[in-house]
Design a protein around this motif. Structure first.
Motif, PDB file in Angstrom:
ATOM      1  N   SER A   1      -4.779   6.954  -1.230  1.00 20.31           N
ATOM      2  CA  SER A   1      -4.083   5.697  -1.471  1.00 20.31           C
ATOM      3  C   SER A   1      -3.839   5.519  -2.963  1.00 20.31           C
ATOM      4  CB  SER A   1      -4.895   4.516  -0.935  1.00 20.31           C
ATOM      5  OG  SER A   1      -6.046   4.298  -1.737  1.00 20.31           O
TER       6      SER A   1
ATOM      7  N   THR B   1       0.670   5.673   0.025  1.00 14.32           N
ATOM      8  CA  THR B   1      -0.139   6.870   0.222  1.00 14.32           C
ATOM      9  C   THR B   1       0.511   8.044  -0.492  1.00 14.32           C
ATOM     10  OG1 THR B   1      -0.952   6.096   2.374  1.00 14.32           O
ATOM     11  CG2 THR B   1      -1.149   8.458   1.900  1.00 14.32           C
TER      12      THR B   1
ATOM     13  N   ASP C   1      -8.549  -3.620  -3.782  1.00 13.72           N
ATOM     14  CA  ASP C   1      -7.621  -2.634  -3.225  1.00 13.72           C
ATOM     15  C   ASP C   1      -6.159  -3.007  -3.462  1.00 13.72           C
ATOM     16  OD1 ASP C   1      -9.636  -1.008  -2.244  1.00 13.72           O
ATOM     17  OD2 ASP C   1      -9.791  -2.126  -0.353  1.00 13.72           O
ATOM     18  N   THR C   2      -5.919  -4.092  -4.190  1.00 14.30           N
ATOM     19  CA  THR C   2      -4.551  -4.517  -4.477  1.00 14.30           C
ATOM     20  C   THR C   2      -4.132  -3.972  -5.843  1.00 14.30           C
ATOM     21  OG1 THR C   2      -4.848  -6.553  -3.210  1.00 14.30           O
ATOM     22  CG2 THR C   2      -2.988  -6.474  -4.724  1.00 14.30           C
TER      23      THR C   2
ATOM     24  N   GLU D   1       0.842  -1.193   0.000  1.00 16.59           N
ATOM     25  CA  GLU D   1       0.000   0.000   0.000  1.00 16.59           C
ATOM     26  C   GLU D   1       0.879   1.246   0.000  1.00 16.59           C
ATOM     27  OE1 GLU D   1      -2.777  -0.065   3.172  1.00 16.59           O
ATOM     28  OE2 GLU D   1      -3.769  -1.911   2.515  1.00 16.59           O
TER      29      GLU D   1
END
Length: 234
Positions: free
Chosen positions: A69, A60, A172-173, A58
């Protein structure tokens, strides 16, 4: 090569003047090579579509509205092209090559049916990056990696060069699917393909041109970043 007078009265080398049948035969010979190159580019694109990919952690970034993100940078799309814009801290005018390259893309709606976005990230602080975007009239969405390892991990550390990276999102990957830099970005450009059609081409010293063709040091004919700011409000 024959010479011909220019508007200022000097003489400049020009291509040989021939009848239309001779010109057509030379053009047909060139067309054979152009078509072969097109087929090779199709084959390269097919290989690119078969590349494996790597899962990313992840990240930011910072956007106009604060932290975001990497997955959210996709803005709901599944595919994302990121141009890493070179950044010199404190400079009024940033990299002319990056400024010129990104200024070409003023309408990106054509990516929407392909479920894709094209954005810029830079190592500059977000407030300075957005101010520069406005100064030169850039239309893409900008994000900052000043407080994130994302730029460095993707090949564009502080003080480093430009990069193009492509990503695919599954939930979200985020996965990194492709990278290029240097002259690898030329196929994404509108300017060089047009300039390469001209009889004198890019007029840079490294190019293979006929004797007498105008040639200048590499980059010397590139428009400075200030040139793009002239039309920022247009």
């Amino acid at each position: 090569m024959p010479d011909a007078p220019t508007d200022d009265g000097t003489m400049a080398a020009i291509p040989p003047v021939v009848d239309e049948a001779t010109w057509r035969a030379a053009l047909d010979d060139l067309r054979t090579r152009e078509k072969a190159a097109t087929r090779e580019l199709d084959a390269i694109a097919a290989q690119r579509r078969r590349l494996p990919m790597v899962a990313l952690p992840e990240y930011t970034l910072e956007g106009p509205d604060g932290e975001v993100s990497l997955a959210d940078v996709f803005d709901g799309a599944r595919q994302l092209i990121v141009y890493h814009h070179m950044w010199s801290p404190g400079a009024t005018w940033q990299c002319g090559g990056c400024t010129g390259f990104t200024s070409q893309f003023t309408r990106l709606e054509f990516l929407e049916p392909y479920d894709a976005r094209f954005v810029i990230v830079t190592q500059g602080p977000i407030d300075e990056a957005l101010a520069y975007k406005a100064r030169v009239g850039n239309r893409m969405d900008w994000y900052s990696t000043a407080n994130s390892p994302f730029g460095s991990d993707m090949g564009a550390p502080p003080g480093g060069g430009f990069q193009v990276n492509v990503f695919l999102r599954a939930g979200d990957t985020v996965y990194r699917t492709y990278n290029t830099q240097g002259r690898g970005t030329e196929q994404l450009s509108q300017s060089f393909p047009l300039i390469d059609l001209l009889p004198y081409g890019r007029q840079e010293e490294w190019q293979d041109s006929p004797d007498g063709w105008p040639q200048s040091p590499t980059y010397s004919r590139w428009a400075p970043p200030e040139a793009f700011a002239r039309y920022a409000d247009g």
